[in-house]
Enzyme design. Structure first.
Site, mmCIF file in Angstrom:
data_model
loop_
_atom_site.group_PDB
_atom_site.id
_atom_site.type_symbol
_atom_site.label_atom_id
_atom_site.label_comp_id
_atom_site.label_asym_id
_atom_site.label_seq_id
_atom_site.Cartn_x
_atom_site.Cartn_y
_atom_site.Cartn_z
ATOM 1 N N PRO A 94 0.780 -1.233 0.000
ATOM 2 C CA PRO A 94 0.000 0.000 0.000
ATOM 3 C C PRO A 94 0.818 1.294 0.000
ATOM 4 C CG PRO A 94 0.196 -0.806 2.237
ATOM 5 C CD PRO A 94 0.989 -1.749 1.365
ATOM 6 N N THR A 95 2.149 1.210 0.118
ATOM 7 C CA THR A 95 2.893 2.456 0.352
ATOM 8 C C THR A 95 3.306 3.135 -0.952
ATOM 9 O OG1 THR A 95 5.070 1.421 0.392
ATOM 10 C CG2 THR A 95 3.852 1.496 2.481
ATOM 11 N N CYS A 96 3.749 4.404 -0.809
ATOM 12 C CA CYS A 96 4.112 5.205 -1.979
ATOM 13 C C CYS A 96 5.583 5.037 -2.344
ATOM 14 C CB CYS A 96 3.832 6.670 -1.700
ATOM 15 S SG CYS A 96 2.117 6.961 -1.304
ATOM 16 N N ASP A 97 6.066 3.829 -2.354
ATOM 17 C CA ASP A 97 7.409 3.563 -2.834
ATOM 18 C C ASP A 97 7.262 2.478 -3.881
ATOM 19 O OD1 ASP A 97 10.003 2.419 -3.219
ATOM 20 O OD2 ASP A 97 10.639 3.336 -1.332
ATOM 21 N N ASN A 115 5.011 6.234 5.455
ATOM 22 C CA ASN A 115 3.703 6.732 5.015
ATOM 23 C C ASN A 115 2.695 6.795 6.165
ATOM 24 O OD1 ASN A 115 3.392 5.457 1.597
ATOM 25 N ND2 ASN A 115 4.161 7.393 2.343
#
Ligand SMILES: *Cc1c(COP(=O)(O)O)cnc(C)c1O
Length: 398
Positions: A332-335, A376
């Site tokens: 789910p993270t922005c990486d 995040n």
């Protein structure tokens, strides 16, 4: 295959009771499995001393279980030491197995009563001699890189056999008690010959020490025993037979204290990571479905790096007649590194949708301890421990 058939109906029923009440993502750990693995290991290696590698799952529930089974502990930091000693474990059941450590931490262990230390360099050995005078040491030898390990550990720790032999002599000169040699064949090691190859090196070092008038009597075989993931592995019996034969061949007339440091083997199979589908989407109309779940590389699944460890994965929509296709699975993270499996494609039901559950099996090892604290803003992976063979859950931990 479904989760129910993987776990077996009785265990699955108990699992579901707990899974229904938790908020995802959450790791559910069945301590009955940890206990069973401990017993299987003790049974397979009757002369082995079990030192649990705490890093695999540092929960107090697992520490207590190992303590109550009479096990010992392989500790890598003062923080792990505090945690284990807080559970009433005596210092005599602890070794400081990290070869990379500060002198003041060696002093801390020594002051707490720990007398067994790993080392792989003269710099560290001198620190031990100064901060833990007279302590017992074993020297970690490098093992060859072998393709059988799904999570190799060989390059960072240990030294070449000739250097190990020299360190044994130097340990004695420094007033330490050189006990023996350790190695680690690489985690999730599927090649049974890896231990024999490492023991060849140990034998060379024992022989050289003997010529120098030093009788070594400790072999620490580290970890490497497997969890059950998608790639099948030999049975624990087969490992034990291969290792026993390799030991007998080389050390028949040498009385040795044998140490095993299982991490993954004891705890991996006990864990199921319960996650929720955040979104199912596509990058282009004809492209593959991407399934995004609420746990990823930073939420405990770092061993999916390079898709090294492939966990068995199930969904709440699994059924024998369910239509499936191959998906990309991501966190789910922005990486953008937070993609779990893209080369290897898991089959998932076409009906899978946001809010459905995905169960990642075999996640009892190297998950909670690897989870980021706030990337995040996501909290660290929560875990819940229960015992499917006891009446009540043991405790919950966030
Ligand atoms: C990590 C580690 C272990 C445990 O390895 P597994 O493959 O998980 O069993 C054992 N010993 C040492 C020194 C380690 O660093």
């Amino acid at each position: 295959m479904t989760l129910a058939s993987h776990l077996g109906a009785p265990r699955h029923a108990i699992f579901q009771q707990h899974a229904e009440t938790i908020q995802t993502p959450c790791l559910l750990v069945d301590l009955a499995i940890v206990r069973k693995r401990y017993e299987q290991l003790a049974d397979a290696f009757p002369t082995g001393n079990i030192y649990y590698a705490v890093k695999a799952n540092p929960s107090k529930e697992v520490i207590r279980l190992v303590r109550d089974q009479g096990g010992c502990f392989d500790i890598a930091s003062r923080y792990e030491l505090d945690k284990v000693m807080a559970e009433g474990v005596a210092a005599s059941r602890i070794s400081f197995g990290n070869t990379i450590k500060k002198k003041q931490d060696i002093a801390y262990f020594y002051q707490k009563g720990v007398r067994l230390f790993a080392s792989d360099s003269i710099a560290d050995l001198k620190h031990i001699a100064e901060a833990a005078p007279g302590a017992q040491v074993y020297i970690r030898v490098l093992t060859e890189d072998r393709p059988g390990a799904d999570w190799p550990l060989s390059r960072k720790f240990g030294c070449e056999p000739e250097m190990a032999s020299r360190l044994i002599k130097q340990a004695r000169e420094l007033g330490l008690w050189p006990r023996g040699v350790s190695f680690h064949v690489g985690s999730q090691q599927r090649d049974l010959d890896a231990w024999a190859a490492a023991l060849d090196r140990v034998k060379t070092i024992f022989d050289a020490a003997w010529r120098d008038g030093i009788a070594l009597d400790l072999i620490n075989m580290g970890g490497g025993l497997p969890g059950n993931y998608l790639h099948s592995t030999p049975k624990i019996r087969e490992y034990a037979n291969a290792i026993e034969a390799a030991l007998t061949d080389r050390f028949k007339h040498v009385p040795v204290k044998l140490i095993l440091e299982p991490g993954r083997y004891l705890v991996a199979d006990a864990g199921v990571l319960v996650t929720e589908v955040v979104l199912v989407s596509k990058k282009r109309d004809e492209g593959a479905r991407w399934v995004f779940i609420d746990a990823g590389k930073f939420g405990g699944l770092i061993e999916t790096l390079d898709e090294s460890i492939k966990y068995p994965i199930y969904t709440n929509k699994d059924a024998d007649n369910a239509e499936t296709d191959a998906v990309v699975l991501a966190g789910p993270t922005c990486d953008s590194a937070d993609i779990l499996y893209e080369k290897f494609r898991y089959q998932m039901p076409l009906s899978l949708d946001a809010g459905d559950r995905i169960y990642i099996v075999g996640t009892g090892a190297y998950t909670t301890s690897y989870s980021a604290v706030e990337f995040n803003g996501f909290p660290p992976l929560a875990a819940f421990y229960y015992d499917s063979e006891a009446v009540q859950a043991v405790s919950a931990a966030a």
